[in-house]
Design an enzyme around this catalytic site. Structure first.
Site, PDB file in Angstrom:
ATOM      1  N   CYS A 125     -42.591  77.503  82.975  1.00 14.28           N
ATOM      2  CA  CYS A 125     -43.118  76.632  81.918  1.00 14.28           C
ATOM      3  C   CYS A 125     -44.613  76.419  82.082  1.00 14.28           C
ATOM      4  O   CYS A 125     -45.088  76.164  83.189  1.00 14.28           O
ATOM      5  CB  CYS A 125     -42.488  75.248  81.999  1.00 14.28           C
ATOM      6  SG  CYS A 125     -40.741  75.260  81.769  1.00 14.28           S
TER       7      CYS A 125
ATOM      8  N   ARG B 124     -37.893  76.615  69.160  1.00 16.26           N
ATOM      9  CA  ARG B 124     -37.614  75.715  70.293  1.00 16.26           C
ATOM     10  C   ARG B 124     -38.827  74.815  70.529  1.00 16.26           C
ATOM     11  O   ARG B 124     -38.724  73.709  71.009  1.00 16.26           O
ATOM     12  CB  ARG B 124     -37.338  76.568  71.540  1.00 16.26           C
ATOM     13  CG  ARG B 124     -36.989  75.766  72.749  1.00 16.26           C
ATOM     14  CD  ARG B 124     -36.509  76.659  73.882  1.00 16.26           C
ATOM     15  NE  ARG B 124     -35.823  75.869  74.859  1.00 16.26           N
ATOM     16  CZ  ARG B 124     -36.418  75.268  75.896  1.00 16.26           C
ATOM     17  NH1 ARG B 124     -37.696  75.409  76.085  1.00 16.26           N
ATOM     18  NH2 ARG B 124     -35.717  74.525  76.721  1.00 16.26           N
TER      19      ARG B 124
END
Ligand code: XMP
Length: 495
Positions: free
Chosen positions: A312, A408
């Site tokens: 991430c 998303r």
């Protein structure tokens, strides 16, 4: 002169609350009568789905497709199928998991009495079966044919009809046969498969010896009430069609897959999905108590993680995030009193991190990088500088977003547009089978339960306490002042 915070709103912000993550805390050891092997890891992933082990594989296109989901469920966990595939394919993937260890096969490969022996032999090989009931047009069972009947064509010619080669004294049973009864029939008659029939002798299913033995091998599997393996599926907050389709295919838990679910439109859409499907619906990701309060009314589970994942870049790209142990604790404060399970998603490198997440209030943990290097994850093994790796990429990386996952991150999924990625594409060391990874992960978690003296997950959540760790304490906690000569299966200093 000091100014009070109401007159100094910006400097007041700098008295920011502290938020902690895995390396900031350790479990405080307590008196214990619990041997690690006795620690029971049974938990709930959502209000009506129990799992023998509290572990989920991430809904990522380099981690979970049906092969991973089958492996996870057989060992008591849950695989969550990613959503970078079209609806038709994800339905097939759900069906593949559901069929994997099915006791009663309902989509039976059958033979026609007038087919040639060569034909049926080829057909069985293609379908990967070694025998087939022979049925007429009305579905009535006339016989059974197996590869031993047709090979090596000793008594029958390749062009003879199946009718001549089949065994016509068939032992059948009805749909309500138990595994024990079916096995007894098989041993008594020295056969490997029993066709199931209705009152008119029409075929309704098939039980095989291999199927029964496979189920015995996985006696701690996560199964639905019909005995099939459990499976989770990620759905976008605005993907009604996908949600309904996988629900119809038998998915056990739907995971609303959004990087920031505390968004009015996402919460409303998630509530609609939850109202419209039979499966449990886990809502995520969130990372604060306010977000938890907004979804706890309708969610069957809440998934936590704003930017902790290994791939991430959300926190550096957006400046937003919440260190994972604090995030889990905040959400659990709201969810636990309502009986809604919490899943800690992302940032787990070691079994110790996983059990710390449970101590902070999670009921289960979701991992991506931990499993991405295994055989069961999609993708092939590559060799770089003599070491073996598998590809692992964030669902917010450019490559994954181009394959369809842009929403998303609440961005339009337009292939021509430039993306603002929130993840990277990477490689992770190749690790072999997921079975040994899970063994190490769950074994380490059980040892953590032993150090705290808790025999069950609920007892552990209640009994576990944290101590804060200084930077010096962190260094002390890793292997230090030595040169590691042999890699441990559960430890690498640079994870
Ligand atoms: P680990 O640390 O287990 O994390 O590899 C897996 C989890 O990370 C999330 N995820 C992402 N988060 N950008 C993000 O900010 C991304 O590109 C990305 N891809 C996955 C996800 O929650 C997953 O389960």
């Amino acid at each position: 002169m000091a100014t009070d915070s109401s007159e100094a709103p910006f400097t007041a912000k700098l008295r920011a609350p502290e938020a902690l993550t895995f390396d900031d805390v350790l479990l405080r050891p307590k008196e214990s009568h619990v041997e690690p092997d006795e620690a029971d890891t049974t938990t709930r992933v959502s209000t009506s789905v129990e799992l023998p082990i509290p572990v989920l594989s991430a809904a990522m296109d380099t981690v979970t497709e049906s092969t991973m989901a089958i492996a996870m469920a057989r060992r008591g966990g849950l695989g969550v199928l990613h959503r970078n595939m079209d609806v038709e394919r994800v339905v097939e993937e759900v069906e593949r998991v559901k069929r994997a260890d099915e006791l009663i096969i309902h989509e039976v490969v059958t033979a026609d009495p007038e087919q040639t022996v060569r034909d049926v032999d080829e057909m069985m090989e293609e379908a990967g079966v070694s025998g087939a009931p022979v049925v007429d047009d009305a579905g009535e069972v006339l016989g059974i044919i197996s590869s031993t009947d047709v090979r090596p064509y000793l008594e029958v010619g390749e062009r003879d009809a199946v009718r001549e080669a089949m065994t016509d004294e068939v032992i059948t049973a009805s749909e309500d046969v138990t595994p024990r009864e079916a096995l007894e029939l098989m041993y008594e008659h020295k056969i490997e498969r029993v066709p199931l029939v209705d009152e008119e002798n029409r075929l309704t299913g098939l039980v095989t010896m291999q199927g029964i033995l496979q189920r015995r091998e996985y006696d701690a599997a996560a199964r639905d009430p019909e005995g099939r393996l459990r499976v989770g599926v990620a759905v976008g907050p605005f993907e009604d069609e996908r949600a309904r389709a996988v629900d119809g295919a038998g998915a056990d838990v739907l995971f609303i897959d959004c990087a920031h679910a505390h968004n009015r439109d996402v919460v409303d859409a998630a509530r609609e999905v939850a109202d419209g499907v039979a499966a449990d619906v886990v809502v995520g990701n969130v990372g604060t108590r306010e977000a938890a309060a907004d979804v706890v009314e309708f969610a069957d589970g809440i998934k936590v993680g704003i930017g902790p994942g290994s791939i991430c870049t959300t926190r550096v790209v957006t400046g937003a995030g919440m260190p994972q142990v604090s995030a889990v604790a905040q959400v659990a404060d709201v969810a636990a009193p309502r009986g809604v399970p919490v899943i800690a998603d992302g940032g787990i490198r070691y079994s110790g991190d996983a059990i710390k997440a449970i101590a902070a209030g999670a009921d289960a943990v979701m991992l991506g990088s931990y499993f991405a290097g295994t055989d069961e994850a999609p993708g092939r093994v590559v060799t770089m500088n003599g070491k073996r790796y598998k590809q692992y990429r964030g669902m917010g990386s450019v490559g994954a977003m181009q394959s369809g996952g842009g929403d998303r991150y609440l961005k339009e999924a337009d292939e021509d547009e430039e993306f603002i990625p929130e993840g990277v594409e990477a490689a992770t060391p190749y690790k072999g089978s997921v079975e040994s990874e899970l063994f190490q992960l769950v074994g380490g978690m059980q040892s953590g339960m032993g150090y705290v003296g808790a025999e069950t997950v609920p007892a552990f959540k209640e009994r576990a306490e944290f101590v804060r760790v200084s930077p010096a304490g962190q260094t002390e906690g890793h292997a230090h002042d030595v040169v590691i000569t042999d890699e441990a299966p559960n430890y690498s200093p640079d994870r």
